[in-house]
Design a protein around this motif. Sequence first.
Motif, PDB file in Angstrom:
ATOM      1  N   ASP A  95     -29.217 -18.441  -7.088  1.00  0.00           N
ATOM      2  CA  ASP A  95     -30.030 -18.428  -6.012  1.00  0.00           C
ATOM      3  C   ASP A  95     -29.402 -16.743  -5.543  1.00  0.00           C
ATOM      4  N   TYR A  96     -28.025 -16.660  -5.352  1.00  0.00           N
ATOM      5  CA  TYR A  96     -27.653 -15.594  -3.950  1.00  0.00           C
ATOM      6  C   TYR A  96     -27.506 -13.703  -4.771  1.00  0.00           C
ATOM      7  N   LEU A  97     -28.374 -13.159  -4.607  1.00  0.00           N
ATOM      8  CA  LEU A  97     -28.353 -11.711  -5.240  1.00  0.00           C
ATOM      9  C   LEU A  97     -27.149 -11.382  -4.092  1.00  0.00           C
ATOM     10  N   VAL A  98     -26.581 -11.370  -3.239  1.00  0.00           N
ATOM     11  CA  VAL A  98     -26.421 -10.518  -1.887  1.00  0.00           C
ATOM     12  C   VAL A  98     -25.211 -11.317  -1.461  1.00  0.00           C
ATOM     13  N   GLU A  99     -24.420 -10.955  -0.730  1.00  0.00           N
ATOM     14  CA  GLU A  99     -23.567 -11.486  -0.321  1.00  0.00           C
ATOM     15  C   GLU A  99     -22.795 -10.090   0.402  1.00  0.00           C
ATOM     16  N   ILE A 100     -23.257 -10.340   2.153  1.00  0.00           N
ATOM     17  CA  ILE A 100     -23.134  -9.145   3.346  1.00  0.00           C
ATOM     18  C   ILE A 100     -21.269  -9.619   3.979  1.00  0.00           C
ATOM     19  N   GLU A 101     -20.633  -8.925   4.538  1.00  0.00           N
ATOM     20  CA  GLU A 101     -19.875  -8.964   5.202  1.00  0.00           C
ATOM     21  C   GLU A 101     -19.401  -7.595   6.483  1.00  0.00           C
ATOM     22  N   PHE A 102     -18.790  -8.439   7.925  1.00  0.00           N
ATOM     23  CA  PHE A 102     -19.437  -7.532   8.736  1.00  0.00           C
ATOM     24  C   PHE A 102     -18.462  -7.985   9.237  1.00  0.00           C
ATOM     25  N   THR A 103     -17.754  -5.848   9.599  1.00  0.00           N
ATOM     26  CA  THR A 103     -16.238  -6.191  10.986  1.00  0.00           C
ATOM     27  C   THR A 103     -17.333  -5.064  12.190  1.00  0.00           C
ATOM     28  N   ALA A 104     -16.729  -5.978  13.178  1.00  0.00           N
ATOM     29  CA  ALA A 104     -17.726  -4.915  14.280  1.00  0.00           C
ATOM     30  C   ALA A 104     -16.424  -4.950  15.580  1.00  0.00           C
TER      31      ALA A 104
ATOM     32  N   ILE B 286     -12.193  -7.445  17.609  1.00  0.00           N
ATOM     33  CA  ILE B 286     -12.657  -6.999  17.064  1.00  0.00           C
ATOM     34  C   ILE B 286     -13.021  -8.116  16.085  1.00  0.00           C
ATOM     35  N   ILE B 287     -13.897  -8.262  15.757  1.00  0.00           N
ATOM     36  CA  ILE B 287     -14.772  -9.462  14.914  1.00  0.00           C
ATOM     37  C   ILE B 287     -14.726  -9.120  13.664  1.00  0.00           C
ATOM     38  N   GLU B 288     -14.484 -10.627  12.991  1.00  0.00           N
ATOM     39  CA  GLU B 288     -14.767 -10.081  11.678  1.00  0.00           C
ATOM     40  C   GLU B 288     -15.260 -11.313  11.074  1.00  0.00           C
ATOM     41  N   VAL B 289     -16.312 -10.712  10.326  1.00  0.00           N
ATOM     42  CA  VAL B 289     -17.646 -11.607  10.036  1.00  0.00           C
ATOM     43  C   VAL B 289     -17.266 -12.103   8.648  1.00  0.00           C
ATOM     44  N   SER B 290     -17.653 -13.516   8.050  1.00  0.00           N
ATOM     45  CA  SER B 290     -17.016 -13.773   6.309  1.00  0.00           C
ATOM     46  C   SER B 290     -18.368 -12.997   5.505  1.00  0.00           C
ATOM     47  N   GLY B 291     -18.213 -13.480   5.074  1.00  0.00           N
ATOM     48  CA  GLY B 291     -18.865 -12.902   3.559  1.00  0.00           C
ATOM     49  C   GLY B 291     -19.907 -14.173   3.713  1.00  0.00           C
ATOM     50  N   THR B 292     -21.775 -13.534   4.022  1.00  0.00           N
ATOM     51  CA  THR B 292     -22.698 -14.333   4.061  1.00  0.00           C
ATOM     52  C   THR B 292     -23.497 -14.079   2.932  1.00  0.00           C
ATOM     53  N   VAL B 293     -24.626 -15.380   3.261  1.00  0.00           N
ATOM     54  CA  VAL B 293     -25.715 -15.304   2.224  1.00  0.00           C
ATOM     55  C   VAL B 293     -26.251 -16.067   2.399  1.00  0.00           C
ATOM     56  N   ALA B 294     -27.702 -15.438   1.622  1.00  0.00           N
ATOM     57  CA  ALA B 294     -29.106 -15.868   2.593  1.00  0.00           C
ATOM     58  C   ALA B 294     -29.429 -17.464   2.416  1.00  0.00           C
ATOM     59  N   ILE B 295     -30.365 -17.890   3.519  1.00  0.00           N
ATOM     60  CA  ILE B 295     -30.733 -18.814   3.207  1.00  0.00           C
ATOM     61  C   ILE B 295     -32.211 -19.124   2.622  1.00  0.00           C
ATOM     62  N   VAL B 296     -31.745 -19.475   1.422  1.00  0.00           N
ATOM     63  CA  VAL B 296     -33.344 -19.095   0.126  1.00  0.00           C
ATOM     64  C   VAL B 296     -33.395 -20.693   0.428  1.00  0.00           C
ATOM     65  N   ASP B 297     -34.947 -20.066   0.826  1.00  0.00           N
ATOM     66  CA  ASP B 297     -35.991 -21.753   0.467  1.00  0.00           C
ATOM     67  C   ASP B 297     -36.931 -21.617   0.124  1.00  0.00           C
ATOM     68  N   GLY B 298     -37.361 -20.322  -1.021  1.00  0.00           N
ATOM     69  CA  GLY B 298     -38.684 -20.516  -2.412  1.00  0.00           C
ATOM     70  C   GLY B 298     -39.402 -20.079  -1.316  1.00  0.00           C
ATOM     71  N   GLU B 299     -39.793 -19.985   0.224  1.00  0.00           N
ATOM     72  CA  GLU B 299     -41.078 -19.450   0.613  1.00  0.00           C
ATOM     73  C   GLU B 299     -40.530 -17.899   0.843  1.00  0.00           C
ATOM     74  N   THR B 300     -39.910 -17.255   1.982  1.00  0.00           N
ATOM     75  CA  THR B 300     -39.559 -15.888   2.726  1.00  0.00           C
ATOM     76  C   THR B 300     -38.392 -15.533   2.136  1.00  0.00           C
TER      77      THR B 300
END
Length: 126
Positions: free
Chosen positions: A115-124, A27-41
């Motif tokens: 700056d963050y609109l989205v955060e995602i957690e994952f379970t694998a 089992i792999i649990e991934v913490s809530g992760t937000v994007a790296i907002v760079d203002g370009e891509t």
Amino acid sequence: MSRQNILTGSPWEDKMGYCRAVRIGNIIEVSGTVAIVDGETVKADDAFAQTNNIIERIAKVLEEAGASLNDVVRTRIFTTDIAQFDNIAKAHGAFFKDIKPTTGIYEISKLVSPDYLVEIEFTAVV
């Protein structure tokens, strides 16, 4: 069972006392992760790009843990603007169209930065 902590070098990992992901057994649990907002891509007002950025980065984390996006069984998506659902769903679907993990999307009042609109957690499960 052995425990594998996956660190990414974020200053928040030591400050908050967490790691990006933990693998115990299969089992792999991934913490809530937000994007790296760079203002370009990846811009602060682009939920599609933020979702893409998050999933691309987590694919690398899963690889380090001996897994892949194919092993994801659940995602939990948090957004500060549920009106962005179609943009978030389009990005999520591009990665998970055939994998189809269980998921939920929840509107919340705010994330750690405006700056963050989205955060995602994952379970694998491997």
